[in-house]
Design a protein around this motif. Structure first.
Motif, short mmCIF file in Angstrom:
data_model
loop_
_atom_site.label_atom_id
_atom_site.label_comp_id
_atom_site.label_asym_id
_atom_site.label_seq_id
_atom_site.Cartn_x
_atom_site.Cartn_y
_atom_site.Cartn_z
N ALA A 144 0.83 -1.21 0.00
CA ALA A 144 0.00 0.00 0.00
C ALA A 144 0.86 1.25 0.00
O ALA A 144 0.37 2.33 0.34
CB ALA A 144 -0.93 0.00 1.21
N GLY A 145 2.13 1.11 -0.37
CA GLY A 145 3.01 2.27 -0.43
C GLY A 145 2.65 3.20 -1.58
O GLY A 145 1.92 2.83 -2.51
N PHE A 146 3.19 4.42 -1.52
CA PHE A 146 2.86 5.43 -2.52
C PHE A 146 3.28 4.99 -3.91
O PHE A 146 2.48 5.06 -4.86
CB PHE A 146 3.53 6.76 -2.15
N TRP A 147 4.52 4.52 -4.05
CA TRP A 147 5.01 4.15 -5.39
C TRP A 147 4.31 2.91 -5.90
O TRP A 147 4.14 2.73 -7.11
CB TRP A 147 6.52 3.94 -5.35
N ASP A 148 3.88 2.03 -5.02
CA ASP A 148 3.15 0.85 -5.46
C ASP A 148 1.77 1.23 -6.00
O ASP A 148 1.24 0.58 -6.91
CB ASP A 148 3.00 -0.13 -4.30
N LEU A 149 1.20 2.31 -5.45
CA LEU A 149 -0.12 2.75 -5.90
C LEU A 149 -0.07 3.51 -7.22
O LEU A 149 -1.01 3.43 -8.02
CB LEU A 149 -0.78 3.63 -4.83
N VAL A 150 1.00 4.25 -7.47
CA VAL A 150 1.05 5.11 -8.65
C VAL A 150 1.84 4.50 -9.80
O VAL A 150 1.81 5.04 -10.91
CB VAL A 150 1.66 6.49 -8.29
N THR A 151 2.52 3.39 -9.58
CA THR A 151 3.27 2.75 -10.66
C THR A 151 2.37 1.82 -11.45
O THR A 151 1.74 0.92 -10.87
CB THR A 151 4.46 1.95 -10.11
N PRO A 152 2.24 2.00 -12.77
CA PRO A 152 1.38 1.11 -13.57
C PRO A 152 1.85 -0.34 -13.51
O PRO A 152 3.04 -0.64 -13.68
CB PRO A 152 1.53 1.68 -14.98
N ARG A 153 0.91 -1.26 -13.28
CA ARG A 153 1.26 -2.68 -13.17
C ARG A 153 1.62 -3.27 -14.53
O ARG A 153 2.35 -4.26 -14.61
CB ARG A 153 0.07 -3.45 -12.59
N SER A 154 1.11 -2.67 -15.62
CA SER A 154 1.40 -3.22 -16.95
C SER A 154 2.87 -3.07 -17.34
O SER A 154 3.32 -3.71 -18.28
CB SER A 154 0.52 -2.52 -17.99
N TRP A 155 3.63 -2.23 -16.64
CA TRP A 155 5.04 -2.06 -16.97
C TRP A 155 5.88 -3.26 -16.51
O TRP A 155 6.93 -3.53 -17.09
CB TRP A 155 5.59 -0.79 -16.32
N THR A 156 5.42 -3.94 -15.47
CA THR A 156 6.22 -5.03 -14.90
C THR A 156 5.50 -6.37 -14.89
O THR A 156 6.12 -7.39 -14.65
CB THR A 156 6.61 -4.67 -13.45
N CYS A 157 4.18 -6.38 -15.14
CA CYS A 157 3.41 -7.61 -15.02
C CYS A 157 3.66 -8.53 -16.22
O CYS A 157 3.60 -8.10 -17.37
CB CYS A 157 1.92 -7.31 -14.91
#
Length: 534
Positions: free
Chosen positions: A518-531
């Protein structure tokens, strides 16, 4: 009418010239019947062509004359009314600035542009082509379902999912509407009474402003966001609440702004009753298709219930159109693409695949909401000013496109954001005022998409506040060539492709690779970049 006279003279000249040439060349000998018939046919075609050109020129001139007459009469009426109000303002202010400050939107009885265009058979044929495409989507979906699953029943599971928990949506909307109707109205009415009593006016204004801000933030700010997040509503239900939240905020702001200014101008004399808008006029404003409050609007004499029913039916058909686009053109592709590692190749391939579906969605959204939905409510309320949009499809500049795409929202941004900023800056910082409007629009669009989809991916903000600003100044009103219209449409196709592509990839990435923290960067980083999953 000089152009019309020129066309008539040219028509007469060409006709007499044709007769003279025919006479000189001996085109009418009695023993050359075949040649006479051929030349007569050519002459008839020329006459028909000149006749059509003459009619077109006459119609153009008449339309221009009527538009100029209407515009001049409105301007004259507007100027006369504003002149009476300006005589009571500060004499130190220049007359030009006072006119700009007091001038507001004038509502005029007029039809929507598409309703007029559909009277032309050629435009109506294009409309019929879209209906035929809808039937083709329907038959294609039934055929695929029958081949794959052996049934002829249309699967509406996507509809059931997207519009889930409607009872929560209805309860939330009812509470927001009740507050928007009664809250600002009664607070301002009490303020007007206390203010005109003449005691502690500054204190009264400050307390009223604090109460209104707190109430607006609670009921139209925090409450709908809490409902969306607490109940984890599906996308369509989320968008209903968020878009209605934005609409109520804009409506209530317009009412507060217009009624406050009117209450300050209408100071009651001794023995006179305090003037304040009637609650019925505010209730009418909350449903009529405009964001600019007026006590009185131009009204039609009757209601065409068949027209209302047909427009709601078209809205329903547009929803089915959207369903078929998602089911046939988007979901199968992005469901497979979402398992691939994010790369330039994947992005480019999916972008061009999504350009056409994205443009269809844009057209459907425009037609279903700005034309059918608003016209249906306007007809039920006998609201006569139906100019919800202009001919944005003919734009040769993005500056004109932004002004004509959505007149309802544009009016609100122009009168309450752009013009107010100009007034505060002394009419000097026009470019800064334009940038501020783009910033507000970009933030609101991004907020709506973030809350609607349930994840933060600032595609809409970047396209509005970045690319949109560049195009607004680069492709300005000086661009008149038809080539720029082609460029505008190409940019729209690419832009819609980017939106559909990136949001669809992120949607499936959020499903298959959920957040781990629930960290800030985890919320604002798009998941499609790493998924990436198999």
């Amino acid at each position: 009418m000089s152009k019309v006279q020129m066309v008539v003279r040219r028509f007469a000249g060409q006709t007499s010239g044709e007769n003279q040439r025919c006479s000189e060349n001996g085109s009418f000998p009695q023993n050359e019947n075949g040649r006479n018939i051929t030349e007569a046919a050519h002459r008839k075609d020329d006459m028909e062509r000149l006749k059509a050109e003459l009619i077109r020129r006459v119609q153009t001139q008449l339309n221009d004359a009527v538009e100029r007459a209407v515009s001049d009469s409105i301007t004259s009426l507007n100027t006369h009314s504003h002149t009476n109000m300006l005589t009571h303002t500060d004499n130190k202010t220049s007359s030009g600035d006072r006119h700009k400050l007091d001038q507001g939107k004038v509502f005029v009885a007029r039809c929507s542009l598409l309703d007029e265009l559909f009277e032309i058979s050629h435009i109506r044929t294009i409309y019929h082509m879209f209906i035929a495409a809808l039937f083709l989507f329907f038959m294609s979906t039934l055929a695929v379902d029958y081949i794959d699953q052996g049934r002829l029943v249309l699967d509406l599971g996507l509809f059931y999912y997207a519009f889930g928990q409607l009872h929560v949506v209805i309860c939330c909307w009812t509470l927001m509407f009740s507050y928007t109707l009664l809250g600002p109205y009664h607070v301002l009415r009490v303020w007007a009474g206390l203010y005109h009593n003449g005691h502690h006016r500054t204190c009264v204004c400050v307390i009223t402003a604090i109460i209104l801000c707190a109430a607006q933030m609670s009921m139209l700010g925090i409450f709908p966001v809490y409902v969306v997040l607490h109940y984890q509503l599906p996308p369509a239900s989320r968008f209903i609440i968020i878009l209605e939240q934005i609409r109520f905020v804009m409506k209530s702001y317009s009412f507060i702004r217009e009624s406050t200014a009117a209450a300050l101008k209408n100071t009651p004399q001794k023995g006179e009753r305090l003037w304040f808008p009637a609650l019925s006029s505010y209730l009418y404003f909350l449903f009529c298709p405009t964001l600019i409050y007026r006590e009185v609007y131009p009204r039609n004499p009757n209601i065409r219930w068949r027209f209302v029913g047909m427009n709601f039916l078209k809205v329903l058909a547009s929803l089915f159109y959207l369903y078929f686009i998602l089911e046939r053109l988007c979901i199968p592709v992005f469901r497979n693409k979402s398992g691939l590692q994010f790369s330039t190749r994947t992005l480019i391939l999916t972008l061009f695949h999504a350009a056409f579906p994205g443009m269809l969605m844009l057209m459907l959204g425009f037609y279903a909401f700005l034309h059918c939905w608003l016209n249906a409510f306007a007809e039920m309320l006998r609201f006569a000013d139906r100019m919800f949009y202009k001919d944005w499809w003919n734009s040769t500049s993005f500056a004109n496109y932004y002004r004509t795409w959505n007149i309802v929202v544009h009016d609100w941004l122009y009168y309450y954001a752009y013009r107010d900023f100009l007034w505060l800056s002394g009419y000097k910082l026009r470019s800064v005022a334009t940038l501020s409007v783009f910033a507000v629009s970009a933030l609101v669009h991004e907020y709506a998409f973030t809350m609607g989809f349930g994840f933060f991916y600032p595609v809409m903000f970047c396209t509005f506040a970045g690319i949109g600003v560049v195009f607004n100044f680069a492709m300005n009103d000086k661009r008149k060539s038809p080539v720029w219209n082609i460029i505008m449409w190409t940019c729209l196709f690419i832009g819609q492709g980017v939106h559909v592509c990136l949001y669809c990839l992120e949607w499936y990435a959020q499903i298959h690779c959920p957040r781990t923290g629930a960290g800030f960067w985890d919320l604002v980083t798009p998941r499609s970049w790493t998924c990436s999953y198999q």
